[in-house]
Scaffold this motif. Structure first.
Motif, PDB file in Angstrom:
ATOM      1  N   GLY A 118       0.774  -1.444  -0.133  1.00  0.00           N
ATOM      2  CA  GLY A 118       0.138   0.316   0.187  1.00  0.00           C
ATOM      3  C   GLY A 118       0.647   1.109   0.029  1.00  0.00           C
ATOM      4  N   LYS A 119       2.087   1.191   0.592  1.00  0.00           N
ATOM      5  CA  LYS A 119       2.496   2.553   0.744  1.00  0.00           C
ATOM      6  C   LYS A 119       4.009   2.537  -0.799  1.00  0.00           C
ATOM      7  CE  LYS A 119       4.400   2.262   5.284  1.00  0.00           C
ATOM      8  NZ  LYS A 119       5.165   1.752   6.696  1.00  0.00           N
ATOM      9  N   ILE A 120       3.849   1.291  -1.783  1.00  0.00           N
ATOM     10  CA  ILE A 120       4.403   2.243  -2.349  1.00  0.00           C
ATOM     11  C   ILE A 120       3.634   2.747  -3.426  1.00  0.00           C
ATOM     12  CG2 ILE A 120       5.289   0.252  -4.910  1.00  0.00           C
ATOM     13  CD1 ILE A 120       6.789  -1.724  -1.884  1.00  0.00           C
ATOM     14  N   GLN A 121       2.622   1.717  -2.942  1.00  0.00           N
ATOM     15  CA  GLN A 121       1.454   1.829  -4.507  1.00  0.00           C
ATOM     16  C   GLN A 121       0.738   4.136  -4.326  1.00  0.00           C
ATOM     17  OE1 GLN A 121       0.296   0.096  -7.274  1.00  0.00           O
ATOM     18  NE2 GLN A 121      -0.706   2.234  -7.786  1.00  0.00           N
ATOM     19  N   ASP A 122       1.094   4.422  -2.890  1.00  0.00           N
ATOM     20  CA  ASP A 122       0.738   5.172  -2.822  1.00  0.00           C
ATOM     21  C   ASP A 122       1.474   6.307  -3.156  1.00  0.00           C
ATOM     22  OD1 ASP A 122      -0.965   7.587  -1.080  1.00  0.00           O
ATOM     23  OD2 ASP A 122       0.700   6.832   0.333  1.00  0.00           O
ATOM     24  N   MET A 123       2.987   6.013  -2.985  1.00  0.00           N
ATOM     25  CA  MET A 123       4.219   6.893  -3.178  1.00  0.00           C
ATOM     26  C   MET A 123       3.710   7.087  -5.119  1.00  0.00           C
ATOM     27  SD  MET A 123       6.508   8.750  -2.265  1.00  0.00           S
ATOM     28  CE  MET A 123       6.082   7.680  -0.255  1.00  0.00           C
ATOM     29  N   LYS A 124       4.370   5.885  -5.566  1.00  0.00           N
ATOM     30  CA  LYS A 124       3.883   5.792  -7.141  1.00  0.00           C
ATOM     31  C   LYS A 124       3.141   6.948  -7.407  1.00  0.00           C
ATOM     32  CE  LYS A 124       5.167   1.044  -7.977  1.00  0.00           C
ATOM     33  NZ  LYS A 124       5.503   0.247  -8.197  1.00  0.00           N
ATOM     34  N   ASN A 125       1.452   6.618  -6.802  1.00  0.00           N
ATOM     35  CA  ASN A 125       0.830   7.625  -7.541  1.00  0.00           C
ATOM     36  C   ASN A 125       0.645   8.980  -7.249  1.00  0.00           C
ATOM     37  OD1 ASN A 125      -1.030   5.399  -8.205  1.00  0.00           O
ATOM     38  ND2 ASN A 125      -1.688   5.603  -5.909  1.00  0.00           N
ATOM     39  N   ARG A 126       1.763   9.957  -5.996  1.00  0.00           N
ATOM     40  CA  ARG A 126       1.884  10.715  -5.392  1.00  0.00           C
ATOM     41  C   ARG A 126       2.763  11.335  -6.337  1.00  0.00           C
ATOM     42  NH1 ARG A 126       0.888  12.191  -0.083  1.00  0.00           N
ATOM     43  NH2 ARG A 126       0.059  11.552   0.946  1.00  0.00           N
ATOM     44  N   ARG A 127       3.844  10.377  -6.817  1.00  0.00           N
ATOM     45  CA  ARG A 127       5.439  11.082  -8.285  1.00  0.00           C
ATOM     46  C   ARG A 127       4.515  11.221  -9.430  1.00  0.00           C
ATOM     47  NH1 ARG A 127      10.522  11.523  -6.498  1.00  0.00           N
ATOM     48  NH2 ARG A 127      11.838  11.202  -8.516  1.00  0.00           N
ATOM     49  N   THR A 128       3.551  10.181  -9.573  1.00  0.00           N
ATOM     50  CA  THR A 128       3.060  10.962 -10.812  1.00  0.00           C
ATOM     51  C   THR A 128       2.162  12.070 -11.110  1.00  0.00           C
ATOM     52  OG1 THR A 128       2.710   8.038 -11.636  1.00  0.00           O
ATOM     53  CG2 THR A 128       1.062   9.995 -12.577  1.00  0.00           C
ATOM     54  N   ALA A 129       1.726  12.044 -10.175  1.00  0.00           N
ATOM     55  CA  ALA A 129       0.713  13.162  -9.810  1.00  0.00           C
ATOM     56  C   ALA A 129       1.593  14.638  -9.514  1.00  0.00           C
ATOM     57  CB  ALA A 129      -0.264  13.243  -8.021  1.00  0.00           C
ATOM     58  N   ALA A 130       3.249  14.329  -8.968  1.00  0.00           N
ATOM     59  CA  ALA A 130       3.622  15.198  -9.614  1.00  0.00           C
ATOM     60  C   ALA A 130       4.763  15.915 -10.464  1.00  0.00           C
ATOM     61  CB  ALA A 130       4.802  14.844  -7.694  1.00  0.00           C
ATOM     62  N   GLY A 131       4.325  14.985 -11.302  1.00  0.00           N
ATOM     63  CA  GLY A 131       4.204  15.266 -12.679  1.00  0.00           C
ATOM     64  C   GLY A 131       6.444  14.699 -12.665  1.00  0.00           C
ATOM     65  N   LYS A 132       6.744  13.266 -11.963  1.00  0.00           N
ATOM     66  CA  LYS A 132       7.756  13.429 -11.373  1.00  0.00           C
ATOM     67  C   LYS A 132       8.151  11.838 -12.328  1.00  0.00           C
ATOM     68  CE  LYS A 132       9.572  16.900  -9.293  1.00  0.00           C
ATOM     69  NZ  LYS A 132      10.810  17.799  -9.129  1.00  0.00           N
ATOM     70  N   GLU A 133       9.553  11.608 -12.362  1.00  0.00           N
ATOM     71  CA  GLU A 133       9.999  10.892 -12.916  1.00  0.00           C
ATOM     72  C   GLU A 133      10.158   9.221 -11.796  1.00  0.00           C
ATOM     73  OE1 GLU A 133      11.229   9.477 -16.348  1.00  0.00           O
ATOM     74  OE2 GLU A 133      10.707  11.082 -16.821  1.00  0.00           O
ATOM     75  N   PRO A 134       9.241   8.106 -12.382  1.00  0.00           N
ATOM     76  CA  PRO A 134       9.250   6.682 -11.151  1.00  0.00           C
ATOM     77  C   PRO A 134      10.648   6.683 -10.371  1.00  0.00           C
ATOM     78  CG  PRO A 134       8.321   6.053 -13.285  1.00  0.00           C
ATOM     79  CD  PRO A 134       9.053   7.368 -13.605  1.00  0.00           C
ATOM     80  N   MET A 135       9.984   6.370  -9.046  1.00  0.00           N
ATOM     81  CA  MET A 135      11.158   6.143  -7.584  1.00  0.00           C
ATOM     82  C   MET A 135      12.302   5.473  -8.181  1.00  0.00           C
ATOM     83  SD  MET A 135      11.249   8.092  -4.887  1.00  0.00           S
ATOM     84  CE  MET A 135      10.051   8.815  -3.878  1.00  0.00           C
ATOM     85  N   GLU A 136      13.253   5.586  -7.950  1.00  0.00           N
ATOM     86  CA  GLU A 136      14.579   4.725  -8.566  1.00  0.00           C
ATOM     87  C   GLU A 136      14.687   3.670  -7.222  1.00  0.00           C
ATOM     88  OE1 GLU A 136      18.723   6.316  -8.947  1.00  0.00           O
ATOM     89  OE2 GLU A 136      17.508   7.761  -9.310  1.00  0.00           O
ATOM     90  N   SER A 137      14.181   3.911  -6.498  1.00  0.00           N
ATOM     91  CA  SER A 137      14.303   2.632  -5.713  1.00  0.00           C
ATOM     92  C   SER A 137      13.031   2.531  -4.616  1.00  0.00           C
ATOM     93  CB  SER A 137      15.615   2.711  -5.122  1.00  0.00           C
ATOM     94  OG  SER A 137      15.424   0.708  -3.909  1.00  0.00           O
ATOM     95  N   PHE A 138      12.995   1.597  -3.645  1.00  0.00           N
ATOM     96  CA  PHE A 138      11.722   1.250  -3.105  1.00  0.00           C
ATOM     97  C   PHE A 138      12.723  -0.195  -2.016  1.00  0.00           C
ATOM     98  CE2 PHE A 138       8.523   2.369  -5.615  1.00  0.00           C
ATOM     99  CZ  PHE A 138       7.525   3.812  -5.572  1.00  0.00           C
ATOM    100  N   GLY A 139      12.849   0.881  -0.504  1.00  0.00           N
ATOM    101  CA  GLY A 139      13.608  -0.090  -0.105  1.00  0.00           C
ATOM    102  C   GLY A 139      12.575  -0.316   1.380  1.00  0.00           C
ATOM    103  N   MET A 140      13.467  -2.092   2.090  1.00  0.00           N
ATOM    104  CA  MET A 140      12.601  -1.732   3.650  1.00  0.00           C
ATOM    105  C   MET A 140      13.745  -2.015   4.798  1.00  0.00           C
ATOM    106  SD  MET A 140       9.594  -4.092   4.325  1.00  0.00           S
ATOM    107  CE  MET A 140      10.563  -5.805   4.092  1.00  0.00           C
ATOM    108  N   ALA A 141      13.316  -2.355   5.847  1.00  0.00           N
ATOM    109  CA  ALA A 141      14.326  -2.522   6.913  1.00  0.00           C
ATOM    110  C   ALA A 141      14.051  -3.898   7.202  1.00  0.00           C
ATOM    111  CB  ALA A 141      14.048  -1.037   8.072  1.00  0.00           C
ATOM    112  N   ALA A 142      14.543  -4.606   7.188  1.00  0.00           N
ATOM    113  CA  ALA A 142      13.812  -6.010   8.609  1.00  0.00           C
ATOM    114  C   ALA A 142      15.224  -6.106   8.902  1.00  0.00           C
ATOM    115  CB  ALA A 142      14.114  -6.729   7.229  1.00  0.00           C
ATOM    116  N   TYR A 143      14.490  -7.014   9.754  1.00  0.00           N
ATOM    117  CA  TYR A 143      15.192  -7.851  10.759  1.00  0.00           C
ATOM    118  C   TYR A 143      15.425  -9.234  11.042  1.00  0.00           C
ATOM    119  CZ  TYR A 143      17.748  -9.228  14.504  1.00  0.00           C
ATOM    120  OH  TYR A 143      18.831 -10.179  15.841  1.00  0.00           O
ATOM    121  N   VAL A 144      16.496 -10.131  10.556  1.00  0.00           N
ATOM    122  CA  VAL A 144      16.814 -11.715  10.278  1.00  0.00           C
ATOM    123  C   VAL A 144      16.891 -11.848  11.399  1.00  0.00           C
ATOM    124  CG1 VAL A 144      17.247 -13.050   8.554  1.00  0.00           C
ATOM    125  CG2 VAL A 144      16.530 -10.926   7.705  1.00  0.00           C
ATOM    126  N   ILE A 145      16.076 -13.400  11.033  1.00  0.00           N
ATOM    127  CA  ILE A 145      16.556 -14.503  12.542  1.00  0.00           C
ATOM    128  C   ILE A 145      16.393 -15.730  11.536  1.00  0.00           C
ATOM    129  CG2 ILE A 145      16.362 -15.718  14.367  1.00  0.00           C
ATOM    130  CD1 ILE A 145      15.180 -13.059  15.074  1.00  0.00           C
TER     131      ILE A 145
END
Length: 349
Positions: free
Chosen positions: A213-240
């Motif tokens: 949902g966050k990624i889609q929201d940011m994509k929509n905002r980016r389009t509305a701002a008339g900008k090129e697509p985001m270069e990357s979508f990163g996420m923090a994660a702790y691994v066990i």
């Protein structure tokens, strides 16, 4: 999927474990980044805090920018993403420093823009800490000046927070038009600024649906701002990662049992001074950056399957934390990365 990790500058990521066998020293950080580069990791993120938010403010920690410059000189291909908080830096000076480290690294230096949340630390170190939306107004001016200094031969700016008069910066950064500007934020104001002024979006850990949902929201905002697509979508994660699910769950129980509160000095400011989308519990905060929410906990097979779910949701960069870092990054590289490739190939065929 690209694999990154948080550089261990605090002595660990666990607020409930005193000694994680990962000292907050330059020598250890250098060992980790040089080893990780050989093991196939693409990025390291260096947090910028002047106080130790994990082990307690009286404990040692490394400073981000001097560490980044030193590591840029002893690595060859890994991206060095370093956090910067506008409340502690003048953007013209930051632009000069960033361009210099970009040259040291031969084009591998990027920035993670952090508007700030820890009021107590700001008082100790003389930073500017104002109301939430005003911090993002400052960040907007900060970004304007960074880009102007990096792109124009002579740059002037007259803002509410910063003034620059006929400033010249040479040499310009190696990367064109500028080093990649990452940022993360969950407030409405934060997402407005990031979608219009930054290049990539980084997120705290969340469920697959939350992150999608966050990624889609940011994509929509980016389009509305008339900008090129985001270069990357990163996420923090702790691994066990363990041989059995039972062993992984035992480790999860061990690291989330809250006993000593010395590492929770920033908890109140983090939860009250930031506008977060989910309520944060002490158990979430016991591991840095809500890293347990993606649930990368289990066997190599379980974790690989989970990573592909996030990849399908749009995540293309994992920023991992683990403990002890050197040993667990090696385990992840040996046991999880190849499985992700095999599972992806199986699905595509």
């Amino acid at each position: 999927m690209k694999y990154g990790f948080w550089l261990p500058i605090f002595g660990g990521w666990l607020r409930n474990v005193k000694d994680e066998q990962m000292p907050p020293t330059y020598d250890y950080a250098k060992d980790v980044i040089q080893s990780a580069e050989k093991w196939g990791y693409d990025t390291t993120l260096i947090a910028e805090l002047y106080l130790n938010d994990i082990k307690g403010i009286e404990h040692d920690s490394l400073e981000a920018w001097t560490t980044a410059a030193a590591l840029a000189a002893v690595t060859e291909k890994i991206e060095i993403m370093t956090a910067v908080r506008p409340g502690f830096h003048h953007p013209a000076v930051t632009a000069k420093q960033a361009a210099n480290i970009d040259h040291i690294s031969k084009g591998r230096f990027t920035l993670n823009i952090v508007s700030g949340w820890w009021e107590g630390e700001s008082r100790q170190y003389g930073g500017s800490f104002t109301r939430h939306d005003e911090r993002y107004d400052r960040t907007t001016e900060f970004l304007d000046i960074l880009k102007g200094m990096w792109s124009e031969e002579s740059f002037s700016y007259d803002g509410n927070f910063y003034q620059v008069e006929d400033a010249k910066l040479a040499p310009k950064p190696v990367q064109k038009p500028n080093p990649v500007l990452y940022a993360g934020g969950e407030s409405e104001k934060g997402k407005q600024v990031i979608s219009s002024a930054c290049d990539a979006y980084v997120m705290h850990g969340g469920t697959v649906d939350e992150v999608a949902g966050k990624i889609q929201d940011m994509k929509n905002r980016r389009t509305a701002a008339g900008k090129e697509p985001m270069e990357s979508f990163g996420m923090a994660a702790y691994v066990i990662c363990r041989d059995t699910e039972e062993e992984a769950l035992e480790e999860l129980e061990r690291i989330t049992t809250v006993e000593d509160m010395s590492g929770y000095a920033g908890f109140e400011d983090f939860t009250s001074k930031s506008e977060l989308e989910q309520k944060i519990q002490l158990q979430d905060y016991s591991v840095s950056n809500r890293g347990l929410r993606p649930n990368l906990v289990g066997t190599p097979e379980q974790i690989a399957e989970r990573i592909l779910e996030y990849e399908n949701a749009g995540v293309d960069l994992l920023l991992l934390q683990c403990s002890p870092q050197l040993e667990e990054l090696k385990r992840f590289s040996d046991q999880v990365m190849p499985l992700v490739e095999k599972l992806r190939a199986k699905v595509q065929n």
